[in-house]
Design an enzyme around this catalytic site. Structure first.
Site, short mmCIF file in Angstrom:
data_model
loop_
_atom_site.label_atom_id
_atom_site.label_comp_id
_atom_site.label_asym_id
_atom_site.label_seq_id
_atom_site.Cartn_x
_atom_site.Cartn_y
_atom_site.Cartn_z
N HIS A 147 0.80 -1.24 0.00
CA HIS A 147 0.00 0.00 0.00
C HIS A 147 0.83 1.29 0.00
O HIS A 147 0.35 2.32 0.46
CB HIS A 147 -0.93 0.02 1.23
CG HIS A 147 -1.99 -1.03 1.24
ND1 HIS A 147 -1.70 -2.37 1.30
CD2 HIS A 147 -3.34 -0.95 1.22
CE1 HIS A 147 -2.81 -3.07 1.31
NE2 HIS A 147 -3.83 -2.25 1.25
N GLU B 181 -12.47 -9.80 0.29
CA GLU B 181 -13.13 -8.51 0.42
C GLU B 181 -13.67 -8.08 -0.95
O GLU B 181 -13.58 -6.91 -1.33
CB GLU B 181 -12.18 -7.46 0.97
CG GLU B 181 -11.64 -7.80 2.34
CD GLU B 181 -10.86 -6.66 2.95
OE1 GLU B 181 -11.35 -6.12 3.96
OE2 GLU B 181 -9.80 -6.30 2.42
N CYS C 174 -10.47 1.70 7.58
CA CYS C 174 -10.55 2.40 6.29
C CYS C 174 -11.92 3.05 6.09
O CYS C 174 -12.04 4.11 5.49
CB CYS C 174 -10.26 1.42 5.15
SG CYS C 174 -11.26 -0.08 5.20
ZN LIG Z 1 -13.34 0.22 4.32
#
Ligand SMILES: [Zn+2]
Length: 660
Positions: free
Chosen positions: A162, A340, A424
């Site tokens: 990231h 996800e 997040c």
């Molecule tokens: Zn999130």
């Protein structure tokens, strides 16, 4: 509705006849969105800061303090991953992306400061920015993780760590903070970092041919280019888009360079981060849902800025795929917790829906950027769906609690978090809500598009003349919208008004005169071109149609079920209104739906009611199975907007009701 090029884009050879969102300070929202923005400005923005501090994020970015070290442990490998001969140890912890949490927190604070002066919060954010200023290296590089926790490893694992994603979020925060406060410090810091990134990555010999495993830098560089006027940042964004998925595959080479076997990749396929093939060849939404949405958002920006039809064609294919096979009725997406993200076509489980708040926010980002290429209800209707349902469900009405997952069914155990180990979503929904004004309108050289309705005022310049529009409306509870024009001198432009596909009856008047909507409407927008002057009044009446929605029969979880909608809102039933055992309720097809304004419920909403039936348990006894069905009793069911669920007594919730 077709996906054909909207008129506005074909009338000119200039690809840059783009519809740009109005900056946040040019739109004042009141009413429904005003309440949401107030919740973020008065509570969420400060909560985000405080919880970042509690999580020890300040310690990581402040060079004057000792490094906190690894606070959040590295993910444990799966057994087959650990057993793989190429496995070289876990490489990821969510702590790696704390810079992104700061970036989004700064962005939320920035947009909140438009709404409400807050010198204390501004001072705290200034201090965070000062720390980043001190932390930045001579060459411009800036990553609290790689400078403070894992020095010496920068640019060695773009696939997992990231690094550019964090840069992107700090860039977005910098742009927002500059626009909100006029303070350039973070913008200058991030421009220096972007210069450094441009010196490291690109097509030129000697530069790395990489890109981030988690897309975000692309759309951020577009924002940076637009605010600084520096084309280099735009070209770098385009490079990252163009390079993604090219062979030889960067993530393979990068893994080998750090002594790892590329095949030991945790997620096994580069579909996970949409680098399985070049983006122009992609036609299925795959992998991690938030990454996909951010990638497509960046692609849409580049398609708009460069007039790139090959990107646009790919985006239309991807849009089709998402919206016809993999999107929840709430505008949620990504059913699986494992990646996800996306699984297989029509796999839309309700109770286990992952449907991360960030993914729905990402869909809003993508849809809004598709509108850069011209007004088109195909995108705007879906933007509205995700806005009013699957995204803002992620924030409690008071702005203090957050959903990470947004299921469409709960047995009573699913509630908003105070914080999350991977935080997040909280700042993502915060920044989206606080900047909602910029999603309302799109401005082109001689046109203004109204994408969203709601009580609000906007100010803009067109053909060099200042114009303001005042929308008066109780949308989404009521579909009557009045738009009053204020222009110092008359000015000719086209006003595009979205006519939502869910609306069965619409009427449009300009200065009291009825407009033939069929003739005026294409791609879901009515276009009115005239010389607008002070006092001109547009009245749009949108019937807030109630609807029963049914899923494609391929969706196994929804067959025989019905969802209720009114206007842009999807509804659900909650235990607190209907008692427990919501799965025992059935709604007959012929039962009449009624709408009830309830100004004292959940901040003022419209509820839906209908007569249904409920399977009785009282006389069933202790048998597990019987040859006779259970008796049913009549019940009046009450449904509330999905976004507002879990704001009262905890309990069951259900979107897709049994029909019958
Ligand atoms: Zn999130």
């Amino acid at each position: 509705m077709t996906a054909s090029q909207p008129a506005a884009a074909t009338e000119t050879a200039r690809p840059k006849l783009a519809f740009r969102p109005l900056p946040v300070p040019q739109v004042d929202v009141r009413g429904f969105w005003g309440d949401r923005v107030d919740a973020v400005a008065s509570r969420t923005a400060e909560i985000l800061y405080e919880r970042c501090v509690e999580a020890r994020m300040l310690e990581q970015i402040d060079p004057d303090r000792p490094s906190p070290g690894v606070v959040i442990p590295f993910h444990s490998p799966s057994p087959d991953e650990a057993a793989h001969p190429g496995f070289t140890g876990s490489t990821v912890t969510t702590q790696m992306f704390w810079d992104s949490d700061w970036g989004k927190t700064i962005e939320t604070a920035a947009y909140s400061l438009y709404r409400r002066r807050n010198p204390d919060l501004e001072k705290k954010i200034d201090a965070v920015i000062d720390m980043y200023g001190k932390l930045q290296q001579e060459d411009g590089y800036l990553s609290s993780w790689y400078q403070r926790i894992q020095p010496g490893l920068r640019w060695t694992n773009l696939r997992d760590c990231h690094e550019l994603y964090c840069a992107g979020h700090l860039i977005e925060g910098a742009v927002a903070y500059f626009q909100a406060t006029g303070k350039r410090k973070l913008l200058d810091i991030m421009s220096r970092y972007a210069d450094h990134i441009a010196s490291m990555f690109g097509p030129e010999p000697g530069k790395k041919k990489g890109y981030c495993g988690h897309e975000e830098i692309e759309l951020a560089l577009v924002k940076l280019a637009r605010v600084t006027g520096n084309q280099k940042y735009m070209d770098l964004a385009k490079y990252f888009i163009d390079q993604r998925g090219q062979q030889p595959h960067y993530f393979d080479e990068e893994a080998r360079a750090r002594g790892a076997d590329p095949k030991a990749y945790h997620f096994k396929t580069y579909e996970y981060n949409q680098s399985h093939k070049p983006v122009r060849e992609q036609d299925k939404v795959v992998g991690h849902a938030v990454r996909a949405m951010y990638l497509y958002s960046g692609m849409a920006d580049i398609a708009t800025e460069y007039g790139d039809d090959s990107l646009r064609a790919a985006l239309d294919r991807l849009w089709d795929d998402l919206t016809t096979k993999s999107l929840y009725v709430t505008g949620g997406l990504g059913p699986s917790a494992h990646n996800e993200g996306f699984t297989s076509d029509y796999d839309l489980p309700n109770e286990t829906a992952y449907a991360e708040t960030c993914a729905s926010v990402g869909l809003v980002f993508w849809a809004s950027r598709m509108l850069g290429m011209g007004p088109n209800g195909r995108y705007a209707d879906m933007m509205e769906r995700a806005l009013y349902n699957g995204s803002i469900s992620g924030l409690s009405l008071d702005g203090s609690l957050f959903f990470y997952e947004n299921p469409l069914e709960s047995r009573g155990g699913h509630h908003r978090w105070k914080w999350h180990r991977c935080p997040c979503c909280p700042p993502n929904i915060g920044r989206m809500v606080a900047s909602i004004g910029s999603y309302f309108y799109g401005l082109a050289d001689d046109a203004l598009a109204v994408h969203l309705y709601g009580d609000s005022t906007c100010r803009f310049e067109i053909a060099g003349r200042p114009v303001s529009l005042v929308q008066t409306s109780n949308y989404p509870w009521d579909g009557a919208v009045a738009i009053e024009v204020d222009a110092e001198t008359p000015v000719a432009f086209t006003l595009y008004l979205r006519i939502p596909a869910w609306c069965r009856n619409a009427a449009l008047r300009v200065n009291g005169k009825m407009v033939d909507l069929d003739a005026a409407t294409s791609d879901g927008y009515a276009a009115i071109r005239r010389e607008w002057q002070k006092g001109d009044r547009v009245e749009l009446d949108l019937e807030m149609s109630m609807a029963r929605l049914f899923a494609n029969p391929h969706v196994r979880q929804d067959i025989g079920r019905v969802a209720l909608a009114r206007g842009p809102l999807i509804y659900c039933v909650e235990e607190t209104d209907n008692g427990g055992g919501l799965h025992r309720i059935a709604l007959p097809r012929e039962s009449r739906l009624e709408a009830h304004p309830e100004p004292n419920l959940l901040g003022g909403i419209v509820t839906l009611s209908a007569i249904g039936s409920r399977a009785e348990t009282e006389n069933w006894g202790s048998d597990l199975y019987r040859s006779e069905p259970p008796a049913a009793e009549e019940t009046k069911l009450k449904a509330v907007p999905y976004f507002a669920w879990d704001n009262r007594d905890p309990g069951e919730m259900l979107v897709w009701l049994r029909e019958g």
